[in-house]
Scaffold this active site. Sequence first.
Site, PDB file in Angstrom:
ATOM      1  N   TYR A 180      12.765   6.884  14.315  1.00 38.25           N
ATOM      2  CA  TYR A 180      12.445   7.067  12.891  1.00 38.25           C
ATOM      3  C   TYR A 180      13.460   8.005  12.250  1.00 38.25           C
ATOM      4  CZ  TYR A 180       9.639   7.892   8.691  1.00 38.25           C
ATOM      5  OH  TYR A 180       9.202   7.983   7.388  1.00 38.25           O
ATOM      6  N   ARG A 202       0.839  -1.202   0.000  1.00 37.15           N
ATOM      7  CA  ARG A 202       0.000   0.000   0.000  1.00 37.15           C
ATOM      8  C   ARG A 202       0.871   1.248   0.000  1.00 37.15           C
ATOM      9  NH1 ARG A 202      -2.493   0.026   6.188  1.00 37.15           N
ATOM     10  NH2 ARG A 202      -0.514   0.419   7.283  1.00 37.15           N
ATOM     11  N   ASP A 251       5.662  -7.822   1.516  1.00 35.67           N
ATOM     12  CA  ASP A 251       5.048  -7.099   2.631  1.00 35.67           C
ATOM     13  C   ASP A 251       4.595  -8.098   3.688  1.00 35.67           C
ATOM     14  OD1 ASP A 251       3.566  -5.125   4.203  1.00 35.67           O
ATOM     15  OD2 ASP A 251       3.472  -3.936   2.366  1.00 35.67           O
ATOM     16  N   THR A 278      -0.349   9.370   2.410  1.00 37.72           N
ATOM     17  CA  THR A 278      -0.360   7.944   2.723  1.00 37.72           C
ATOM     18  C   THR A 278      -1.001   7.761   4.097  1.00 37.72           C
ATOM     19  OG1 THR A 278       1.761   7.953   3.889  1.00 37.72           O
ATOM     20  CG2 THR A 278       1.828   7.669   1.483  1.00 37.72           C
ATOM     21  N   ASN A 292      11.593  -0.058   0.693  1.00 34.04           N
ATOM     22  CA  ASN A 292      10.579   0.939   1.020  1.00 34.04           C
ATOM     23  C   ASN A 292       9.933   0.714   2.384  1.00 34.04           C
ATOM     24  OD1 ASN A 292       8.352   2.990   0.226  1.00 34.04           O
ATOM     25  ND2 ASN A 292       7.205   1.100   0.638  1.00 34.04           N
TER      26      ASN A 292
END
Length: 251
Positions: A155, A18, A39, A190, A90
């Site tokens: 992060y 996604r 995924d 997103t 990703n």
Amino acid sequence: MTSAELEGKTAIVTGGARGIGAAHCRALVGAGASVVVADVLREEGEALAADLGERATFAFLDVTDREQWAQCVDVALRLGRGSLDILVNNAGINQPTPLVDMSPETWDRVLAVNLTGHFNGIQAAVPAMRRAGGGSIVNTASITAVIPPSQLAPYVASKMAIVGLTQVAALELGAYGIRVNALQPGYTDTPMMAGGDEAAITAAMPIHRYGQPEEVADMMLYLVTRATYTTGSVLAVDGGAVAGVGYAVAD
């Protein structure tokens, strides 16, 4: 638009089910490549692969698991008849927490997925790329590596480290015809941005909106097709957000 620019090439996209990952998968198939949608989101990943047709397949992949990485590469080699040419690292997670309240488990988990997941992917993919005579690896950094927000310590740390990992990998793998670059997405529409105030977040930017996943995928496609003299680079897809910080200070 469909083209044959990547006809005969095979790619793995992590976090491909996604968001930006799904846009990467669609762009690669649209350019003629075969794609492994990798995924942990099985239902969404299988649905996307089915929608993309016979040149796409799903592989369950926790990027922290090196055995699953080996299995994913095997899936790609079968899909591509022995070829693996493109890796798009990703996959990433984010668990906003004030630094003083953050558990060691949260810190470790974010770094394991976002940073070590990239490392695992590079190590898993490179042998096949070397046998093929070259390839292209695209890592995923972030605007937060340049404009670090609060409550995102692991992060931000992971995204800063991805820049260094990309540059070292480019230095070491260039001799094998493998180019390694990174994307630096900004505020993109997103699920990770759900609930944010788009107008407020983008007010200081030259382009006053969130980016679309397809716009990030366009830059990825440029890196794996036309940017044949580009390696070790970090390409921003951020609507001018970094420049916008300067505008805000000047004002």
